[in-house]
Scaffold this motif. Structure first.
Motif, short mmCIF file in Angstrom:
data_model
loop_
_atom_site.label_atom_id
_atom_site.label_comp_id
_atom_site.label_asym_id
_atom_site.label_seq_id
_atom_site.Cartn_x
_atom_site.Cartn_y
_atom_site.Cartn_z
N LYS A 136 6.65 10.50 -73.76
CA LYS A 136 7.02 11.50 -72.75
C LYS A 136 8.45 11.27 -72.24
N GLY A 137 9.25 12.34 -72.30
CA GLY A 137 10.61 12.29 -71.79
C GLY A 137 11.60 11.56 -72.66
N ARG A 138 11.21 11.18 -73.86
CA ARG A 138 12.07 10.35 -74.71
C ARG A 138 12.91 11.17 -75.68
N SER A 139 12.45 12.35 -76.06
CA SER A 139 13.10 13.10 -77.13
C SER A 139 14.48 13.60 -76.72
N HIS A 140 15.33 13.73 -77.71
CA HIS A 140 16.68 14.26 -77.57
C HIS A 140 16.70 15.78 -77.64
N SER A 141 15.57 16.39 -78.01
CA SER A 141 15.55 17.81 -78.38
C SER A 141 14.38 18.52 -77.73
N ILE A 142 14.62 19.71 -77.23
CA ILE A 142 13.51 20.48 -76.64
C ILE A 142 12.54 20.96 -77.71
N SER A 143 13.05 21.35 -78.88
CA SER A 143 12.18 21.91 -79.91
C SER A 143 11.51 20.85 -80.76
N LEU A 144 12.05 19.63 -80.78
CA LEU A 144 11.50 18.56 -81.60
C LEU A 144 10.83 17.48 -80.76
N ASP A 145 10.43 17.82 -79.56
CA ASP A 145 9.78 16.88 -78.65
C ASP A 145 8.29 16.82 -78.99
N VAL A 146 7.88 15.75 -79.65
CA VAL A 146 6.49 15.65 -80.12
C VAL A 146 5.53 15.56 -78.94
N GLU A 170 12.79 13.91 -88.05
CA GLU A 170 13.66 13.76 -86.89
C GLU A 170 12.87 13.77 -85.59
N ALA A 171 11.85 14.64 -85.53
CA ALA A 171 11.01 14.68 -84.34
C ALA A 171 10.30 13.35 -84.13
N MET A 172 9.78 12.77 -85.21
CA MET A 172 9.10 11.48 -85.11
C MET A 172 10.04 10.39 -84.63
N LEU A 173 11.21 10.29 -85.23
CA LEU A 173 12.15 9.24 -84.87
C LEU A 173 12.66 9.42 -83.44
N GLY A 174 12.96 10.66 -83.08
CA GLY A 174 13.49 10.91 -81.75
C GLY A 174 12.47 10.76 -80.64
N SER A 175 11.19 10.89 -80.98
CA SER A 175 10.15 10.83 -79.96
C SER A 175 9.51 9.44 -79.83
N PHE A 176 9.44 8.70 -80.90
CA PHE A 176 8.72 7.43 -80.84
C PHE A 176 9.61 6.20 -80.76
N VAL A 177 10.88 6.33 -81.09
CA VAL A 177 11.80 5.20 -80.96
C VAL A 177 12.52 5.31 -79.61
N PRO A 178 12.33 4.35 -78.71
CA PRO A 178 13.04 4.41 -77.42
C PRO A 178 14.55 4.40 -77.63
N ARG A 179 15.27 4.88 -76.66
CA ARG A 179 16.73 4.96 -76.81
C ARG A 179 17.37 3.58 -76.87
N ASP A 180 16.66 2.58 -76.36
CA ASP A 180 17.17 1.21 -76.48
C ASP A 180 16.45 0.44 -77.59
N GLU A 213 -8.50 7.44 -82.03
CA GLU A 213 -7.29 6.81 -81.50
C GLU A 213 -6.03 7.58 -81.85
N PHE A 214 -6.14 8.57 -82.74
CA PHE A 214 -4.97 9.30 -83.22
C PHE A 214 -5.11 10.78 -82.89
N ASP A 215 -3.97 11.48 -82.92
CA ASP A 215 -3.99 12.93 -82.81
C ASP A 215 -2.93 13.50 -83.73
N CYS A 216 -3.06 14.80 -84.00
CA CYS A 216 -2.19 15.48 -84.95
C CYS A 216 -1.36 16.54 -84.21
N VAL A 217 -0.05 16.53 -84.45
CA VAL A 217 0.85 17.46 -83.79
C VAL A 217 1.69 18.19 -84.84
N PRO A 218 1.41 19.45 -85.13
CA PRO A 218 2.27 20.21 -86.05
C PRO A 218 3.59 20.58 -85.38
N ILE A 219 4.65 20.61 -86.17
CA ILE A 219 6.00 20.91 -85.69
C ILE A 219 6.62 21.95 -86.62
#
Length: 402
Positions: A233-243, A88-98, A73-79
């Motif tokens: 998908k499409g949620r991150s604020h950053s191109i380099s920190l988009d999980v 920052e990548a985790m917060l920016g990718s998994f928390v919706p903007r609202d 059920e899980f996967d691993c993503v190195p950054i």
């Protein structure tokens, strides 16, 4: 926690000393690594080459195995970057903007998560417990019941500014029961303190190469539920920190999207193999716990006092009050300890003066006994006959921990 039985257990053979006579790093990472980990960086790797893609695959697979994920059920993503990049990548990718985040803070790293959310423009609220106490399940439950807008909770597994080990299982239980999602900053605990997905329900967690796996700095990693990765998908604020983008690209090509830290990955693969040979999370945690127990017992004999009560001491790093003796000067103490082969860590508390001694890295109880001996010698050289802390520090601890 600091039982006589633990201290009297049979001693294992000493670990090899660091290469080239270098000092031990008694810090929460970067930390002392083995000679084999260092030697793994002596070869150059092509970032697009099949051999390196195989290393990336092995890295992800071995890390996932440490979570107890038997249901795929899980996967691993190195950054790429330091641990803070990955948080920052985790917060920016998994928390919706609202969305809205409840930040559980009891030190610098919880507060840094809150600061990151300010930069990300994500709504958040903070439970700040200060330096002495962990956030507890009933407090989290009350906050979630009072604010239905909260969608996520972020908890720090081990808050290294104080050395406190937070009760993430207790927190995870109340978060899940209320239909919210838990994010875990396990930067300084993953690999030595269990974070099994079958026991602790979280949407995502983050850690770093240069912590309890005993690699070197250069990347962090996020382990997350696959459905959460899809939703990012499409949620991150950053191109380099988009999980999500990193995850999708790795799954499609086996490659990192941007230049990977090739030598760091090679060192980490070796560190993961040594971690497995030591007995995985349980084996690594047992050595660190022994390190802590031996070191704390010895420092207390010198008169030093820990910031935290025994029940909250982590096996990662321990905070001590500075001695009250007028001849004690931390900068001088630091230099004397370094001259004896040990680099300690300054304190990070706002209320009282302190310093920290790490228990992690390629060292064992034999080294920790030498640490205590070096501390005693350093005090004598400074003309300090007792390491007892100021009474005000103990009074403040008692007041805040009541």
């Amino acid at each position: 926690m600091l039982s006589d039985q633990n201290l009297a257990s049979a001693e294992a053979a000493p670990l090899p000393a660091p290469a080239l006579g270098e000092p031990y790093l008694l810090t929460p990472g970067p930390l002392t690594t083995s000679r084999e980990v260092k030697e793994a960086m002596l070869r150059d790797w092509g970032s697009w080459d099949g051999d390196f893609r195989g290393m990336t695959s092995e890295l992800r697979r071995r890390l996932l195995a440490l979570t107890g994920d038997t249901k795929d059920e899980f996967d691993c993503v190195p950054i790429q970057g330091s641990g803070s990049f990955a948080v920052e990548a985790m917060l920016g990718s998994f928390v919706p903007r609202d969305g809205k985040v409840l930040v559980l803070a009891n030190g610098a790293y919880g507060l840094r998560a809150a600061q990151t959310l300010v930069y990300l423009g994500r709504a958040h609220t903070v439970i700040d417990k200060g330096d002495y106490l962990p956030p507890r399940g009933d407090e989290v439950a009350a906050a979630l019941d009072a604010d239905p807008a909260i969608t996520h909770v972020i908890a720090i597994h081990c808050e290294t500014s104080s050395g406190i080990l937070n009760p993430v299982a207790e927190i995870a239980e109340v978060v899940h029961a209320r239909g919210r999602k838990l994010l875990v900053d396990s930067m300084s605990a993953f690999g030595a303190v269990p974070l099994d997905v079958s026991e602790i329900r979280y949407a995502a967690m983050v850690s770093s190469a240069n912590k309890c796996i005993e690699g070197v700095p250069g990347f962090g990693f996020i382990i997350a539920r696959k459905d959460e990765l899809e939703a990012a998908k499409g949620r991150s604020h950053s191109i380099s920190l988009d999980v999500h983008a990193q995850w999708a690209h790795m799954n499609k090509t086996g490659q990192w999207r941007f230049t990977p830290p090739t030598h760091v990955v090679a060192a980490f693969i070796e560190a993961l193999r040594q971690h497995a040979a030591e007995g995985g999370v349980a084996g690594r945690g047992a050595r660190y716990t022994k390190n802590r127990d031996v070191m704390v017992a010895g420092m207390r004999e010198l008169g030093f006092e820990t910031l935290l009560k025994d029940r909250w001491l982590s096996p990662i790093i321990v905070t001590f009050f500075n001695p009250a003796h007028p001849n004690f000067d931390f900068e001088r103490f630091y230099d004397l300890m370094k001259d004896k082969g040990f680099i300690i860590y300054p304190g990070k508390l706002t209320v009282v003066d302190s310093f920290r001694v790490g228990c992690i890295g390629r060292m064992d109880e034999h080294v920790m006994r030498r640490v205590v001996e070096a501390a005693g010698q350093s005090l004598k050289e400074m003309g300090v006959d007792t390491a007892a802390p100021p009474e005000a520090a103990l009074t403040e601890r008692a007041k805040l921990a009541a």
